[in-house]
Write an enzyme that holds these catalytic residues in place. Structure first.
Site, PDB file in Angstrom:
ATOM      1  N   ASN A   1       0.828  -1.215   0.000  1.00 28.15           N
ATOM      2  CA  ASN A   1       0.000   0.000   0.000  1.00 28.15           C
ATOM      3  C   ASN A   1       0.859   1.261   0.000  1.00 28.15           C
ATOM      4  O   ASN A   1       0.383   2.341   0.347  1.00 28.15           O
ATOM      5  CB  ASN A   1      -0.920   0.020   1.222  1.00 28.15           C
ATOM      6  CG  ASN A   1      -1.910  -1.126   1.191  1.00 28.15           C
ATOM      7  OD1 ASN A   1      -2.389  -1.516   0.131  1.00 28.15           O
ATOM      8  ND2 ASN A   1      -2.206  -1.683   2.346  1.00 28.15           N
TER       9      ASN A   1
ATOM     10  N   HIS B   1     -14.565  -1.979   5.431  1.00 28.90           N
ATOM     11  CA  HIS B   1     -13.440  -2.762   5.953  1.00 28.90           C
ATOM     12  C   HIS B   1     -13.775  -3.453   7.281  1.00 28.90           C
ATOM     13  O   HIS B   1     -14.578  -2.957   8.074  1.00 28.90           O
ATOM     14  CB  HIS B   1     -12.256  -1.800   6.158  1.00 28.90           C
ATOM     15  CG  HIS B   1     -10.986  -2.484   6.498  1.00 28.90           C
ATOM     16  ND1 HIS B   1     -10.458  -2.491   7.765  1.00 28.90           N
ATOM     17  CD2 HIS B   1     -10.126  -3.186   5.730  1.00 28.90           C
ATOM     18  CE1 HIS B   1      -9.318  -3.159   7.769  1.00 28.90           C
ATOM     19  NE2 HIS B   1      -9.093  -3.595   6.542  1.00 28.90           N
TER      20      HIS B   1
ATOM     21  N   GLU C   1     -16.353   3.873   3.020  1.00 29.12           N
ATOM     22  CA  GLU C   1     -14.994   4.231   2.625  1.00 29.12           C
ATOM     23  C   GLU C   1     -15.119   5.166   1.429  1.00 29.12           C
ATOM     24  O   GLU C   1     -16.150   5.165   0.757  1.00 29.12           O
ATOM     25  CB  GLU C   1     -14.213   2.971   2.232  1.00 29.12           C
ATOM     26  CG  GLU C   1     -13.864   2.118   3.445  1.00 29.12           C
ATOM     27  CD  GLU C   1     -13.383   0.724   3.099  1.00 29.12           C
ATOM     28  OE1 GLU C   1     -12.630   0.553   2.119  1.00 29.12           O
ATOM     29  OE2 GLU C   1     -13.760  -0.211   3.821  1.00 29.12           O
TER      30      GLU C   1
ATOM     31  N   SER D   1     -11.215  -0.699  -0.264  1.00 27.77           N
ATOM     32  CA  SER D   1      -9.907  -1.351  -0.178  1.00 27.77           C
ATOM     33  C   SER D   1      -9.761  -2.562  -1.087  1.00 27.77           C
ATOM     34  O   SER D   1      -8.651  -2.870  -1.513  1.00 27.77           O
ATOM     35  CB  SER D   1      -9.634  -1.762   1.262  1.00 27.77           C
ATOM     36  OG  SER D   1     -10.609  -2.668   1.722  1.00 27.77           O
TER      37      SER D   1
ATOM     38  N   ASP E   1     -14.080   6.740   5.703  1.00 25.83           N
ATOM     39  CA  ASP E   1     -12.723   6.212   5.878  1.00 25.83           C
ATOM     40  C   ASP E   1     -11.953   6.424   4.572  1.00 25.83           C
ATOM     41  O   ASP E   1     -12.287   5.834   3.543  1.00 25.83           O
ATOM     42  CB  ASP E   1     -12.820   4.717   6.237  1.00 25.83           C
ATOM     43  CG  ASP E   1     -11.461   4.075   6.454  1.00 25.83           C
ATOM     44  OD1 ASP E   1     -10.442   4.623   5.986  1.00 25.83           O
ATOM     45  OD2 ASP E   1     -11.418   3.002   7.082  1.00 25.83           O
TER      46      ASP E   1
ATOM     47  N   HIS F   1      -7.433   4.562   1.876  1.00 24.42           N
ATOM     48  CA  HIS F   1      -6.782   4.318   0.582  1.00 24.42           C
ATOM     49  C   HIS F   1      -6.790   5.546  -0.325  1.00 24.42           C
ATOM     50  O   HIS F   1      -6.355   5.468  -1.476  1.00 24.42           O
ATOM     51  CB  HIS F   1      -7.439   3.114  -0.109  1.00 24.42           C
ATOM     52  CG  HIS F   1      -7.297   1.879   0.710  1.00 24.42           C
ATOM     53  ND1 HIS F   1      -6.170   1.098   0.668  1.00 24.42           N
ATOM     54  CD2 HIS F   1      -8.110   1.333   1.647  1.00 24.42           C
ATOM     55  CE1 HIS F   1      -6.297   0.097   1.531  1.00 24.42           C
ATOM     56  NE2 HIS F   1      -7.464   0.222   2.139  1.00 24.42           N
TER      57      HIS F   1
ATOM     58  N   LYS G   1      -0.291   3.761   4.750  1.00 23.20           N
ATOM     59  CA  LYS G   1      -0.367   3.440   3.328  1.00 23.20           C
ATOM     60  C   LYS G   1       0.430   4.505   2.552  1.00 23.20           C
ATOM     61  O   LYS G   1       1.658   4.451   2.562  1.00 23.20           O
ATOM     62  CB  LYS G   1      -1.834   3.309   2.927  1.00 23.20           C
ATOM     63  CG  LYS G   1      -2.488   2.156   3.721  1.00 23.20           C
ATOM     64  CD  LYS G   1      -3.933   2.000   3.497  1.00 23.20           C
ATOM     65  CE  LYS G   1      -4.528   0.759   4.119  1.00 23.20           C
ATOM     66  NZ  LYS G   1      -4.316   0.504   5.527  1.00 23.20           N
TER      67      LYS G   1
HETATM   68  N1  PMP Z   1      -9.513   1.206   6.945  1.00 26.44           N
HETATM   69  C1  PMP Z   1      -9.322   0.602   5.763  1.00 26.44           C
HETATM   70  C2  PMP Z   1     -10.257   0.897   4.644  1.00 26.44           C
HETATM   71  C3  PMP Z   1      -8.255  -0.292   5.600  1.00 26.44           C
HETATM   72  O1  PMP Z   1      -8.070  -0.894   4.409  1.00 26.44           O
HETATM   73  C4  PMP Z   1      -7.395  -0.554   6.684  1.00 26.44           C
HETATM   74  C5  PMP Z   1      -6.197  -1.490   6.615  1.00 26.44           C
HETATM   75  N2  PMP Z   1      -5.857  -2.043   5.475  1.00 26.44           N
HETATM   76  C6  PMP Z   1      -7.646   0.082   7.897  1.00 26.44           C
HETATM   77  C7  PMP Z   1      -8.700   0.967   7.991  1.00 26.44           C
HETATM   78  C8  PMP Z   1      -6.782  -0.184   9.080  1.00 26.44           C
HETATM   79  O2  PMP Z   1      -5.730   0.704   9.133  1.00 26.44           O
HETATM   80  P1  PMP Z   1      -4.397   0.328   9.892  1.00 26.44           P
HETATM   81  O3  PMP Z   1      -3.659  -0.614   9.006  1.00 26.44           O
HETATM   82  O4  PMP Z   1      -3.721   1.616  10.128  1.00 26.44           O
HETATM   83  O5  PMP Z   1      -4.810  -0.350  11.173  1.00 26.44           O
END
Ligand code: PMP
Length: 391
Positions: free
Chosen positions: A47, A135, A180, A184, A210, A213, A244
């Site tokens: 990422n 997620h 989101e 993701s 969120d 990404h 990321k």
């Molecule tokens: N939100 C999304 C959409 C994610 O894809 C991810 C992890 N891949 C997270 C939150 C979690 O973030 P972190 O890796 O900082 O715990």
């Protein structure tokens, strides 16, 4: 059967389904990873969207700012006790200035943000409306929000969401829409402007977005899709992560001063954890201050996404992606594992993503592009759908 035998039986079932997970042993070397058998592959599963984690010059520049006195490897405490080093405040002030919000709050990771914010603010009079594909961290946050009720709407079906809001807004004290911005696993986007307009039509609807990404990748200065769509001010909980595009660790929420104060008092994953090492926060701030000037990297990685999608369409794949995350949806887990292994044999470190991370029957290879890749590399990916590359 004893406890261990029961666990082993479940693991055996996962293996038969092609869904057994193992931790890969990898050596990292910039854009490449090397497996224990000495195979060096281009990393297409990271990422590191802006290529900053692979940027030695940037790290060198950062290290020059440190001395043994300022290199602080641990906070030794929760932020509410003695762990609140000044750099935390500096990062939060800088983020609030960039987003133009009253406040921001930084967390140890996105998982903490998403499992902590909703349970802190939701109660029995709250209805959470969440996209079907949010997620796992958000799903866990919703679970921890009981007794709040939750309804999942079909992925990106905002017409269904509008009907649900209309139907329920009178019955609940508060509704929280959870989504989101860039998803993701599908790499598609939601229409934040339409969500903002929906929210404005009601007095009791809040938006939780969120941008894990999208932060760093979208928006004129890299602040995410909400910046691009001009609706930062409409989002009550604007969450993003630093692990990321920012090549660091941690997460933030941009919000009102009152929400921030409330979270400091009520959010358990914020209160009951040792704060991130100050050196990590210092690095995040170092990167965040440079994000606005990284438009070239943003443009490049998004162009690579377009190129890869074109190549996939030519091979007959449908891809929902409009971003740097480009899934190659295969279907069955066992086939997906074979295709990923084939790409690896050709020198591309691509990984299968299987249930429960994605819905049953949609196992995929999640190609995750970074600005350090080139067009030639994308063009040389063997994407043929026939069995040729399985050999
Ligand atoms: N939100 C999304 C959409 C994610 O894809 C991810 C992890 N891949 C997270 C939150 C979690 O973030 P972190 O890796 O900082 O715990």
């Amino acid at each position: 059967m004893n406890f261990t035998e029961e666990l082993q039986q479940e693991l055996d079932t996962l293996r038969t389904q092609g869904n057994l997970r193992r931790l890969p042993r990898l050596e990292h070397d910039g854009r490449y990873v090397t497996t224990p058998d000495g195979k060096r592959m281009l990393n297409l599963s990271s990422n590191d969207y802006l290529g900053l984690a692979a940027d030695i010059e940037l790290r060198r520049e950062f290290l020059e700012t440190l001395t043994p006195e300022t290199f602080l490897p641990t906070s030794s405490s929760s932020r509410l006790l003695t762990g609140n080093f000044r750099v935390y405040d500096e990062l939060e002030d800088e983020l609030a200035r960039l987003f133009g919000t009253e406040a921001t709050l930084v967390f140890n990771c996105g998982y903490h943000a998403n499992t902590g914010i909703l349970p802190a603010v939701a109660d029995a009079r709250t209805l959470i409306l969440a996209d079907k594909l949010v997620h796992a961290s958000l799903i866990d946050g919703i679970r921890l929000s009981a007794p709040a009720r939750c309804i999942r709407y079909r992925h990106n079906d905002l017409a269904q969401l509008e009907r649900l809001v209309d139907e329920h807004s009178g019955q609940y004290h508060r509704l929280i829409i959870v989504t989101e911005s860039v998803f993701s696993m599908d790499g598609d986007r939601t229409d934040l402007r339409r969500l903002a307009a929906l929210k404005r039509r009601y007095g009791n609807v809040l938006l939780y977005v969120d941008e894990a990404h999208a932060f760093g990748v979208f928006g004129p200065t890299g602040l995410g899709c909400a910046e691009e769509e001009g609706c930062i001010a409409d989002i009550d909980f604007l969450v993003g992560t630093f692990g990321k595009a920012c090549a660091s660790a941690g997460a933030y929420v941009a919000c009102s001063r009152t929400v921030r104060d409330y979270l400091v008092n009520r959010m358990r994953p914020f209160i009951f954890t040792t704060a991130l090492p100050p050196v990590s926060v210092t690095w995040t701030l170092f990167v965040v201050r440079r994000l606005a000037s990284m438009g070239d990297r943003r443009h490049h990685v998004l162009c690579l996404g377009e190129l890869l999608r074109r190549r996939l369409y030519e091979q007959g794949y449908q891809s929902p992606s409009v971003s740097q995350i480009v899934p190659m949806i295969i279907g069955a887990s066992t086939d997906t594992v074979l295709r990923a292994e084939a790409l690896q044999r050709h020198g591309f470190y691509a990984l299968p993503v299987r249930p429960p991370t994605v819905p049953e029957g949609t196992s995929r290879i999640r190609l995750s592009l970074t600005a350090s890749l080139t067009e030639e590399e994308i063009n040389s990916l063997p994407l043929e759908a026939n069995n040729k590359i399985l050999n």
